[in-house]
Design a protein around this motif. Sequence first.
Motif, PDB file in Angstrom:
ATOM      1  N   ALA A 217       0.751  -1.335  -0.067  1.00 46.98           N
ATOM      2  CA  ALA A 217      -0.078  -0.051  -0.091  1.00 46.98           C
ATOM      3  C   ALA A 217       0.837   1.311  -0.040  1.00 46.98           C
ATOM      4  N   GLU A 218       0.659   2.121  -0.823  1.00 53.46           N
ATOM      5  CA  GLU A 218       1.290   3.300  -0.866  1.00 53.46           C
ATOM      6  C   GLU A 218       0.913   4.631   0.036  1.00 53.46           C
ATOM      7  N   HIS A 219      -0.139   4.250   0.417  1.00 49.96           N
ATOM      8  CA  HIS A 219      -0.779   5.441   1.223  1.00 49.96           C
ATOM      9  C   HIS A 219      -1.534   4.544   2.437  1.00 49.96           C
ATOM     10  N   SER A 220      -0.599   3.915   3.347  1.00 55.37           N
ATOM     11  CA  SER A 220      -1.059   2.991   4.483  1.00 55.37           C
ATOM     12  C   SER A 220      -1.745   3.856   5.540  1.00 55.37           C
ATOM     13  N   VAL A 221      -1.459   4.972   5.662  1.00 53.73           N
ATOM     14  CA  VAL A 221      -1.726   5.852   6.736  1.00 53.73           C
ATOM     15  C   VAL A 221      -2.356   7.086   5.978  1.00 53.73           C
ATOM     16  N   MET A 222      -3.679   7.321   6.257  1.00 53.63           N
ATOM     17  CA  MET A 222      -4.324   8.179   5.879  1.00 53.63           C
ATOM     18  C   MET A 222      -4.062   9.790   6.272  1.00 53.63           C
ATOM     19  N   PRO A 223      -4.050  10.887   5.781  1.00 53.26           N
ATOM     20  CA  PRO A 223      -3.702  12.196   6.643  1.00 53.26           C
ATOM     21  C   PRO A 223      -5.133  12.412   7.539  1.00 53.26           C
ATOM     22  N   GLU A 224      -4.854  13.105   8.290  1.00 53.20           N
ATOM     23  CA  GLU A 224      -6.074  13.636   9.302  1.00 53.20           C
ATOM     24  C   GLU A 224      -6.704  14.640   8.360  1.00 53.20           C
ATOM     25  N   ILE A 225      -8.110  14.266   8.737  1.00 53.91           N
ATOM     26  CA  ILE A 225      -9.230  15.331   8.041  1.00 53.91           C
ATOM     27  C   ILE A 225      -9.026  16.825   8.622  1.00 53.91           C
ATOM     28  N   VAL A 226      -8.886  17.738   7.802  1.00 56.38           N
ATOM     29  CA  VAL A 226      -8.954  18.955   8.438  1.00 56.38           C
ATOM     30  C   VAL A 226     -10.219  19.970   7.667  1.00 56.38           C
ATOM     31  N   GLN A 227     -10.980  20.350   8.560  1.00 55.96           N
ATOM     32  CA  GLN A 227     -12.146  20.688   7.771  1.00 55.96           C
ATOM     33  C   GLN A 227     -12.290  22.459   7.921  1.00 55.96           C
ATOM     34  N   THR A 228     -12.952  23.068   6.634  1.00 53.64           N
ATOM     35  CA  THR A 228     -12.998  24.603   7.006  1.00 53.64           C
ATOM     36  C   THR A 228     -14.298  24.754   6.879  1.00 53.64           C
ATOM     37  N   LYS A 229     -14.865  25.747   7.707  1.00 48.67           N
ATOM     38  CA  LYS A 229     -16.151  26.086   7.483  1.00 48.67           C
ATOM     39  C   LYS A 229     -16.637  26.664   6.084  1.00 48.67           C
ATOM     40  N   LEU A 230     -15.713  27.476   5.582  1.00 49.19           N
ATOM     41  CA  LEU A 230     -16.116  28.576   4.453  1.00 49.19           C
ATOM     42  C   LEU A 230     -14.854  28.623   3.944  1.00 49.19           C
ATOM     43  N   LEU A 231     -15.025  28.344   2.479  1.00 44.81           N
ATOM     44  CA  LEU A 231     -13.854  28.636   1.512  1.00 44.81           C
ATOM     45  C   LEU A 231     -14.495  29.369   0.414  1.00 44.81           C
ATOM     46  N   THR A 232     -14.122  30.661  -0.134  1.00 49.74           N
ATOM     47  CA  THR A 232     -14.428  31.412  -1.129  1.00 49.74           C
ATOM     48  C   THR A 232     -13.307  31.777  -2.162  1.00 49.74           C
ATOM     49  N   GLU A 233     -13.638  32.087  -3.359  1.00 54.10           N
ATOM     50  CA  GLU A 233     -12.611  32.384  -4.481  1.00 54.10           C
ATOM     51  C   GLU A 233     -13.351  33.326  -5.430  1.00 54.10           C
ATOM     52  N   SER A 234     -12.791  34.592  -5.249  1.00 57.46           N
ATOM     53  CA  SER A 234     -13.212  35.659  -5.846  1.00 57.46           C
ATOM     54  C   SER A 234     -12.983  35.531  -7.428  1.00 57.46           C
ATOM     55  N   ARG A 235     -13.976  35.819  -8.073  1.00 60.54           N
ATOM     56  CA  ARG A 235     -13.838  35.951  -9.641  1.00 60.54           C
ATOM     57  C   ARG A 235     -14.822  37.115 -10.229  1.00 60.54           C
ATOM     58  N   PRO A 236     -14.208  38.234 -10.223  1.00 61.34           N
ATOM     59  CA  PRO A 236     -14.965  39.294 -10.641  1.00 61.34           C
ATOM     60  C   PRO A 236     -15.486  39.434 -12.160  1.00 61.34           C
ATOM     61  N   GLU A 237     -14.933  38.621 -12.832  1.00 62.70           N
ATOM     62  CA  GLU A 237     -15.166  38.281 -14.342  1.00 62.70           C
ATOM     63  C   GLU A 237     -16.038  37.414 -14.668  1.00 62.70           C
ATOM     64  N   ALA A 238     -16.656  36.780 -13.478  1.00 65.57           N
ATOM     65  CA  ALA A 238     -17.462  35.381 -13.725  1.00 65.57           C
ATOM     66  C   ALA A 238     -18.909  36.268 -13.885  1.00 65.57           C
ATOM     67  N   LEU A 239     -19.751  35.372 -14.888  1.00 65.90           N
ATOM     68  CA  LEU A 239     -20.930  35.817 -14.849  1.00 65.90           C
ATOM     69  C   LEU A 239     -22.074  35.222 -14.142  1.00 65.90           C
ATOM     70  N   GLN A 240     -21.757  34.171 -13.393  1.00 66.10           N
ATOM     71  CA  GLN A 240     -22.569  33.368 -12.317  1.00 66.10           C
ATOM     72  C   GLN A 240     -21.484  33.180 -11.022  1.00 66.10           C
ATOM     73  N   SER A 241     -22.346  33.002  -9.857  1.00 65.94           N
ATOM     74  CA  SER A 241     -21.515  32.494  -8.680  1.00 65.94           C
ATOM     75  C   SER A 241     -22.083  31.072  -8.338  1.00 65.94           C
ATOM     76  N   ALA A 242     -21.109  30.347  -7.969  1.00 61.72           N
ATOM     77  CA  ALA A 242     -21.453  29.051  -7.721  1.00 61.72           C
ATOM     78  C   ALA A 242     -21.531  28.676  -6.153  1.00 61.72           C
ATOM     79  N   ILE A 243     -22.301  28.011  -5.519  1.00 57.29           N
ATOM     80  CA  ILE A 243     -22.406  27.740  -4.163  1.00 57.29           C
ATOM     81  C   ILE A 243     -22.623  26.517  -3.993  1.00 57.29           C
ATOM     82  N   ARG A 244     -21.744  25.709  -3.022  1.00 58.24           N
ATOM     83  CA  ARG A 244     -21.953  24.399  -2.712  1.00 58.24           C
ATOM     84  C   ARG A 244     -21.994  24.448  -0.955  1.00 58.24           C
ATOM     85  N   MET A 245     -22.902  23.875  -0.532  1.00 60.92           N
ATOM     86  CA  MET A 245     -22.973  23.410   0.928  1.00 60.92           C
ATOM     87  C   MET A 245     -23.369  22.037   1.325  1.00 60.92           C
TER      88      MET A 245
END
Length: 224
Positions: A173-201
């Motif tokens: 096995a090349e990944h015998s130990v899985m990394p710890e899960i690190v969760q983030t409550k909110l991630l955003t990426e600004s795209r001023p030129e975008a015509l639409q915004s996408a949201i995932r919850m």
Amino acid sequence: HPFEASSTLNMLSEGTQKYSAEELAEIQDYYGLNYEASMDRDYSVISVCTLPKFLDKALELIEQMVIYPKFDQSDLDRYAAKRKQQIQIRRQKGAFRAQELFAEALFGKNHPYGCSYEAELYDKLNSEMLVEFHRRHYIAQECFAVCSGNVKPEHTTHILELLNKIPSHRCAAEHSVMPEIVQTKLLTESRPEALQSAIRMGRMLFTRNHSDFNGMQIVSTILG
């Protein structure tokens, strides 16, 4: 290399020791074979649909692609250039990028389920990498076949004969130990030129063997 697994799978149909990519495509068209290769974070899958009378021909093609792929460097260069362009185009779309950020928010960027990689890494692929990946991982261990349709005992016998031809050796096995899960409550990426915004919850839930899994699938479908 992060694109080794997907590239190895997708290059199986780009030529074998017996057939070129064009010959593979012609044989599939002539016999009406439907071949698909797909993968996710856990599995690589090859699917073939065929009429029972052409099963032997389908199994011959699978044998050639799974056991005797060629991985020609010029073919790989064309494939890598195409995939690099595709991922760059996809990342221009808010929905695709939101899905990547959502996975990162759930698992963390260092976890196999949460990481994403730059398209430029395709430039560092070479055929030797794919040959070695194929040698290590396209083995009988943890490989299984699923058959559906008008499957008769003689068909099963031929399928088992093919499976028995797949090399058998242990792969550490090349990944015998899985990394710890690190969760983030909110991630955003600004795209001023975008015509639409996408949201995932979303959030982590229970596994597939939980008694509420099927019911939750129905709830998710209704909400969607």
